[in-house]
Design a protein around this motif. Structure first.
Motif, PDB file in Angstrom:
ATOM      1  N   ALA A  32     -80.590 -44.256 -33.724  1.00  0.00           N
ATOM      2  CA  ALA A  32     -82.030 -44.227 -33.991  1.00  0.00           C
ATOM      3  C   ALA A  32     -82.679 -43.015 -33.336  1.00  0.00           C
ATOM      4  N   ALA A  33     -82.293 -42.695 -32.112  1.00  0.00           N
ATOM      5  CA  ALA A  33     -82.864 -41.538 -31.422  1.00  0.00           C
ATOM      6  C   ALA A  33     -82.491 -40.240 -32.144  1.00  0.00           C
ATOM      7  N   ARG A  34     -81.213 -40.117 -32.549  1.00  0.00           N
ATOM      8  CA  ARG A  34     -80.781 -38.912 -33.261  1.00  0.00           C
ATOM      9  C   ARG A  34     -81.520 -38.745 -34.577  1.00  0.00           C
ATOM     10  N   CYS A  35     -81.701 -39.838 -35.297  1.00  0.00           N
ATOM     11  CA  CYS A  35     -82.394 -39.763 -36.578  1.00  0.00           C
ATOM     12  C   CYS A  35     -83.880 -39.469 -36.390  1.00  0.00           C
ATOM     13  N   PHE A  36     -84.479 -40.013 -35.345  1.00  0.00           N
ATOM     14  CA  PHE A  36     -85.892 -39.725 -35.080  1.00  0.00           C
ATOM     15  C   PHE A  36     -86.079 -38.251 -34.743  1.00  0.00           C
ATOM     16  N   ILE A  37     -85.197 -37.730 -33.920  1.00  0.00           N
ATOM     17  CA  ILE A  37     -85.270 -36.297 -33.578  1.00  0.00           C
ATOM     18  C   ILE A  37     -85.019 -35.454 -34.818  1.00  0.00           C
ATOM     19  N   GLY A  38     -84.076 -35.864 -35.638  1.00  0.00           N
ATOM     20  CA  GLY A  38     -83.823 -35.162 -36.890  1.00  0.00           C
ATOM     21  C   GLY A  38     -85.009 -35.202 -37.829  1.00  0.00           C
ATOM     22  N   TYR A  39     -85.703 -36.331 -37.842  1.00  0.00           N
ATOM     23  CA  TYR A  39     -86.913 -36.453 -38.664  1.00  0.00           C
ATOM     24  C   TYR A  39     -87.988 -35.479 -38.190  1.00  0.00           C
ATOM     25  N   LEU A  40     -88.148 -35.366 -36.880  1.00  0.00           N
ATOM     26  CA  LEU A  40     -89.149 -34.440 -36.339  1.00  0.00           C
ATOM     27  C   LEU A  40     -88.791 -32.994 -36.657  1.00  0.00           C
ATOM     28  N   LYS A  41     -87.497 -32.696 -36.737  1.00  0.00           N
ATOM     29  CA  LYS A  41     -87.057 -31.338 -37.055  1.00  0.00           C
ATOM     30  C   LYS A  41     -87.013 -31.075 -38.559  1.00  0.00           C
ATOM     31  N   GLY A  42     -87.235 -32.102 -39.360  1.00  0.00           N
ATOM     32  CA  GLY A  42     -87.261 -31.921 -40.809  1.00  0.00           C
ATOM     33  C   GLY A  42     -85.890 -31.950 -41.461  1.00  0.00           C
ATOM     34  N   ARG A  43     -84.923 -32.566 -40.815  1.00  0.00           N
ATOM     35  CA  ARG A  43     -83.567 -32.644 -41.389  1.00  0.00           C
ATOM     36  C   ARG A  43     -83.546 -33.548 -42.615  1.00  0.00           C
ATOM     37  N   GLU A  44     -82.631 -33.250 -43.510  1.00  0.00           N
ATOM     38  CA  GLU A  44     -82.456 -34.076 -44.696  1.00  0.00           C
ATOM     39  C   GLU A  44     -81.300 -35.053 -44.477  1.00  0.00           C
ATOM     40  N   TYR A  45     -81.174 -35.979 -45.368  1.00  0.00           N
ATOM     41  CA  TYR A  45     -80.083 -36.972 -45.375  1.00  0.00           C
ATOM     42  C   TYR A  45     -80.083 -37.854 -44.125  1.00  0.00           C
ATOM     43  N   LEU A  46     -81.250 -38.127 -43.579  1.00  0.00           N
ATOM     44  CA  LEU A  46     -81.335 -38.990 -42.402  1.00  0.00           C
ATOM     45  C   LEU A  46     -81.033 -40.439 -42.750  1.00  0.00           C
ATOM     46  N   ARG A  47     -81.352 -40.842 -43.961  1.00  0.00           N
ATOM     47  CA  ARG A  47     -81.095 -42.225 -44.362  1.00  0.00           C
ATOM     48  C   ARG A  47     -79.619 -42.549 -44.313  1.00  0.00           C
ATOM     49  N   ILE A  48     -78.807 -41.616 -44.737  1.00  0.00           N
ATOM     50  CA  ILE A  48     -77.355 -41.842 -44.730  1.00  0.00           C
ATOM     51  C   ILE A  48     -76.854 -41.938 -43.292  1.00  0.00           C
ATOM     52  N   ASP A  49     -77.301 -41.047 -42.433  1.00  0.00           N
ATOM     53  CA  ASP A  49     -76.894 -41.088 -41.026  1.00  0.00           C
ATOM     54  C   ASP A  49     -77.330 -42.389 -40.356  1.00  0.00           C
ATOM     55  N   LEU A  50     -78.566 -42.801 -40.636  1.00  0.00           N
ATOM     56  CA  LEU A  50     -79.084 -44.035 -40.054  1.00  0.00           C
ATOM     57  C   LEU A  50     -78.321 -45.247 -40.584  1.00  0.00           C
ATOM     58  N   GLU A  52     -75.237 -45.336 -41.700  1.00  0.00           N
ATOM     59  CA  GLU A  52     -73.894 -45.350 -41.116  1.00  0.00           C
ATOM     60  C   GLU A  52     -73.921 -45.846 -39.674  1.00  0.00           C
ATOM     61  N   GLY A  53     -74.913 -45.427 -38.909  1.00  0.00           N
ATOM     62  CA  GLY A  53     -75.025 -45.869 -37.523  1.00  0.00           C
ATOM     63  C   GLY A  53     -75.306 -47.359 -37.419  1.00  0.00           C
ATOM     64  N   ILE A  54     -76.198 -47.843 -38.272  1.00  0.00           N
ATOM     65  CA  ILE A  54     -76.508 -49.275 -38.274  1.00  0.00           C
ATOM     66  C   ILE A  54     -75.276 -50.077 -38.679  1.00  0.00           C
ATOM     67  N   SER A  55     -74.558 -49.601 -39.671  1.00  0.00           N
ATOM     68  CA  SER A  55     -73.353 -50.287 -40.118  1.00  0.00           C
ATOM     69  C   SER A  55     -72.306 -50.358 -39.004  1.00  0.00           C
ATOM     70  N   LEU A  56     -72.115 -49.255 -38.304  1.00  0.00           N
ATOM     71  CA  LEU A  56     -71.151 -49.242 -37.205  1.00  0.00           C
ATOM     72  C   LEU A  56     -71.583 -50.177 -36.078  1.00  0.00           C
ATOM     73  N   ALA A  57     -72.865 -50.168 -35.749  1.00  0.00           N
ATOM     74  CA  ALA A  57     -73.374 -51.053 -34.701  1.00  0.00           C
ATOM     75  C   ALA A  57     -73.178 -52.516 -35.086  1.00  0.00           C
ATOM     76  N   LEU A  58     -73.444 -52.850 -36.341  1.00  0.00           N
ATOM     77  CA  LEU A  58     -73.260 -54.226 -36.794  1.00  0.00           C
ATOM     78  C   LEU A  58     -71.795 -54.635 -36.779  1.00  0.00           C
ATOM     79  N   LEU A  59     -70.907 -53.697 -37.040  1.00  0.00           N
ATOM     80  CA  LEU A  59     -69.476 -54.019 -36.964  1.00  0.00           C
ATOM     81  C   LEU A  59     -69.070 -54.377 -35.537  1.00  0.00           C
ATOM     82  N   PHE A  60     -69.600 -53.663 -34.558  1.00  0.00           N
ATOM     83  CA  PHE A  60     -69.310 -54.005 -33.170  1.00  0.00           C
ATOM     84  C   PHE A  60     -69.883 -55.374 -32.823  1.00  0.00           C
TER      85      PHE A  60
END
Length: 90
Positions: A32-50, A52-60
């Protein structure tokens, strides 16, 4: 002797469950922190990164719930655990 080994095994399982739950929480927070920082920097494809991170966290987290089934004693505990797993899976 049997009860001592059972208590040791139960404590080891509880620590493993706790580690898996903590790992899932940390992964979720870092993602979430990486995606928020990426959002502030204007990065694209944040939804996919978020996603994937949520999916990995839920697997744990789900791994911790599956491991919890090892120490379940009653049918009521198993029903509650099953409901938690279904809700997390959904």
């Amino acid at each position: 002797m049997y009860h001592v080994l059972e208590d040791i095994f139960k404590q080891a399982i509880l620590y493993c469950i706790m580690l898996l739950e903590i790992a899932g929480g940390v992964i979720l927070l870092v993602t979430a922190a990486r995606c928020f920082i990426g959002y502030l920097k204007g990065r694209e494809y944040l939804r996919i990164d978020l996603a994937e991170g949520i999916s990995l966290a839920l697997l744990f987290k789900l791994g911790g719930e599956v491991l919890r089934t090892v120490i379940v004693r009653t049918w009521d505990e198993l029903a509650i655990l099953g409901a938690i797993m279904v809700l997390r899976g959904a």
